[in-house]
Design a protein around this motif. Structure first.
Motif, PDB file in Angstrom:
ATOM      1  N   MET A  11     -17.292  -6.047   7.489  1.00 27.39           N
ATOM      2  CA  MET A  11     -16.240  -6.767   7.134  1.00 27.39           C
ATOM      3  C   MET A  11     -15.111  -6.419   7.753  1.00 27.39           C
ATOM      4  N   LYS A  12     -15.068  -5.151   8.323  1.00 34.11           N
ATOM      5  CA  LYS A  12     -13.889  -5.139   9.132  1.00 34.11           C
ATOM      6  C   LYS A  12     -13.505  -6.040  10.526  1.00 34.11           C
ATOM      7  N   GLU A  13     -14.713  -6.215  11.263  1.00 33.96           N
ATOM      8  CA  GLU A  13     -14.556  -7.046  12.111  1.00 33.96           C
ATOM      9  C   GLU A  13     -14.037  -8.688  11.598  1.00 33.96           C
ATOM     10  N   PHE A  14     -14.715  -8.960  10.599  1.00 40.15           N
ATOM     11  CA  PHE A  14     -14.272 -10.308  10.046  1.00 40.15           C
ATOM     12  C   PHE A  14     -12.913 -10.181   9.612  1.00 40.15           C
ATOM     13  N   ARG A  15     -12.332  -9.307   8.935  1.00 45.68           N
ATOM     14  CA  ARG A  15     -10.986  -9.315   8.493  1.00 45.68           C
ATOM     15  C   ARG A  15     -10.060  -8.988   9.497  1.00 45.68           C
ATOM     16  N   SER A  16     -10.425  -8.647  10.839  1.00 44.50           N
ATOM     17  CA  SER A  16      -9.431  -8.490  11.930  1.00 44.50           C
ATOM     18  C   SER A  16      -9.441  -9.892  12.625  1.00 44.50           C
ATOM     19  N   LEU A  17     -10.177 -10.973  12.339  1.00 44.55           N
ATOM     20  CA  LEU A  17      -9.987 -12.192  12.887  1.00 44.55           C
ATOM     21  C   LEU A  17      -8.908 -12.685  12.451  1.00 44.55           C
ATOM     22  N   GLU A  18      -8.117 -13.519  13.253  1.00 42.68           N
ATOM     23  CA  GLU A  18      -6.774 -14.094  12.610  1.00 42.68           C
ATOM     24  C   GLU A  18      -6.982 -15.680  12.363  1.00 42.68           C
ATOM     25  N   THR A  19      -7.788 -16.300  12.837  1.00 45.32           N
ATOM     26  CA  THR A  19      -7.799 -17.961  12.366  1.00 45.32           C
ATOM     27  C   THR A  19      -8.924 -18.143  11.664  1.00 45.32           C
ATOM     28  N   GLU A  21     -10.922 -20.683  12.206  1.00 44.89           N
ATOM     29  CA  GLU A  21     -12.004 -21.126  13.095  1.00 44.89           C
ATOM     30  C   GLU A  21     -12.593 -19.822  13.758  1.00 44.89           C
ATOM     31  N   GLN A  22     -11.986 -18.796  13.698  1.00 46.73           N
ATOM     32  CA  GLN A  22     -12.552 -17.457  14.355  1.00 46.73           C
ATOM     33  C   GLN A  22     -13.493 -17.063  13.279  1.00 46.73           C
ATOM     34  N   LYS A  23     -13.192 -16.887  12.119  1.00 46.48           N
ATOM     35  CA  LYS A  23     -13.966 -16.539  10.981  1.00 46.48           C
ATOM     36  C   LYS A  23     -15.247 -17.167  10.720  1.00 46.48           C
ATOM     37  N   LEU A  24     -14.927 -18.604  10.791  1.00 44.86           N
ATOM     38  CA  LEU A  24     -16.223 -19.559  10.594  1.00 44.86           C
ATOM     39  C   LEU A  24     -17.192 -19.225  11.620  1.00 44.86           C
ATOM     40  N   GLU A  25     -16.701 -19.139  12.870  1.00 43.98           N
ATOM     41  CA  GLU A  25     -17.557 -18.808  13.983  1.00 43.98           C
ATOM     42  C   GLU A  25     -18.140 -17.607  13.887  1.00 43.98           C
ATOM     43  N   HIS A  26     -17.494 -16.626  13.440  1.00 41.51           N
ATOM     44  CA  HIS A  26     -18.232 -15.420  13.365  1.00 41.51           C
ATOM     45  C   HIS A  26     -19.286 -15.501  12.224  1.00 41.51           C
ATOM     46  N   VAL A  27     -19.075 -15.869  10.846  1.00 42.77           N
ATOM     47  CA  VAL A  27     -19.934 -16.144  10.044  1.00 42.77           C
ATOM     48  C   VAL A  27     -21.195 -16.900  10.577  1.00 42.77           C
ATOM     49  N   TYR A  28     -20.986 -18.138  11.391  1.00 44.87           N
ATOM     50  CA  TYR A  28     -22.039 -18.843  11.731  1.00 44.87           C
ATOM     51  C   TYR A  28     -22.617 -17.908  12.900  1.00 44.87           C
ATOM     52  N   ASN A  29     -22.308 -17.186  13.635  1.00 45.23           N
ATOM     53  CA  ASN A  29     -23.056 -16.520  14.656  1.00 45.23           C
ATOM     54  C   ASN A  29     -24.015 -15.506  13.909  1.00 45.23           C
ATOM     55  N   VAL A  30     -23.402 -14.821  12.816  1.00 44.82           N
ATOM     56  CA  VAL A  30     -24.555 -13.858  11.862  1.00 44.82           C
ATOM     57  C   VAL A  30     -25.475 -14.697  11.307  1.00 44.82           C
TER      58      VAL A  30
END
Length: 142
Positions: A11-19, A21-30
């Motif tokens: 979750m640390k990596e997820f929380r560090s994302l600013e936008t 779009e970045q968070k959605l891309e992170h979740v999608y990639n997982v």
């Protein structure tokens, strides 16, 4: 459903994302690495063949009755509407549907929505409202 997969990546990596779009891309990639995510049939619950259920319709109508007695009219309408939707219909008739419409008409009458009340009464009668109960939905306004 896929919360564990996202949390396992940190979750640390997820929380560090600013936008967003970045968070959605992170979740999608997982999630795209998860075989269950790729198979859409595993994402949706199986559809029941017959969602109409007289018993569930009656339970919804009973909840509508309780709310009507408490004068919580909006909730009564919601439960009566649910009862209508759940009621089985065979050969164009449905007792549970008719009873739900009849009960909802009483709430609409109490709310001075006479046009909708009359529409529900007509629907209840068309759906086979029990003859021995017609006195409940008829009157001078019919």
């Amino acid at each position: 459903m896929f919360k564990d997969q996202v949390e396992s990546r940190g979750m640390k990596e997820f929380r560090s994302l600013e936008t967003m779009e970045q968070k959605l891309e992170h979740v999608y990639n997982v999630l795209v690495k998860d075989p269950d995510f790729k198979d859409v049939t595993k994402l949706c619950p199986p559809l029941r063949k017959n969602i109409k259920d007289a018993e569930k319709s009656k339970k919804a109508r009973d909840l509508g009755n309780k709310n009507f007695q408490k004068k919580v009219y909006e909730e009564a309408i919601r439960f009566y509407s649910e009862a209508v939707l759940l009621g089985p219909i065979e050969e164009g008739k449905g007792k549970e549907v008719a009873l739900g419409l009849g009960n909802r008409s009483v709430v609409l009458f109490a709310l001075n929505d006479f046009e909708a009340c009359l529409e529900d009464i007509a629907g209840a009668l068309d759906m086979g409202y029990p003859e021995d109960m017609h006195y409940k939905v008829s009157g001078d306004f019919l």
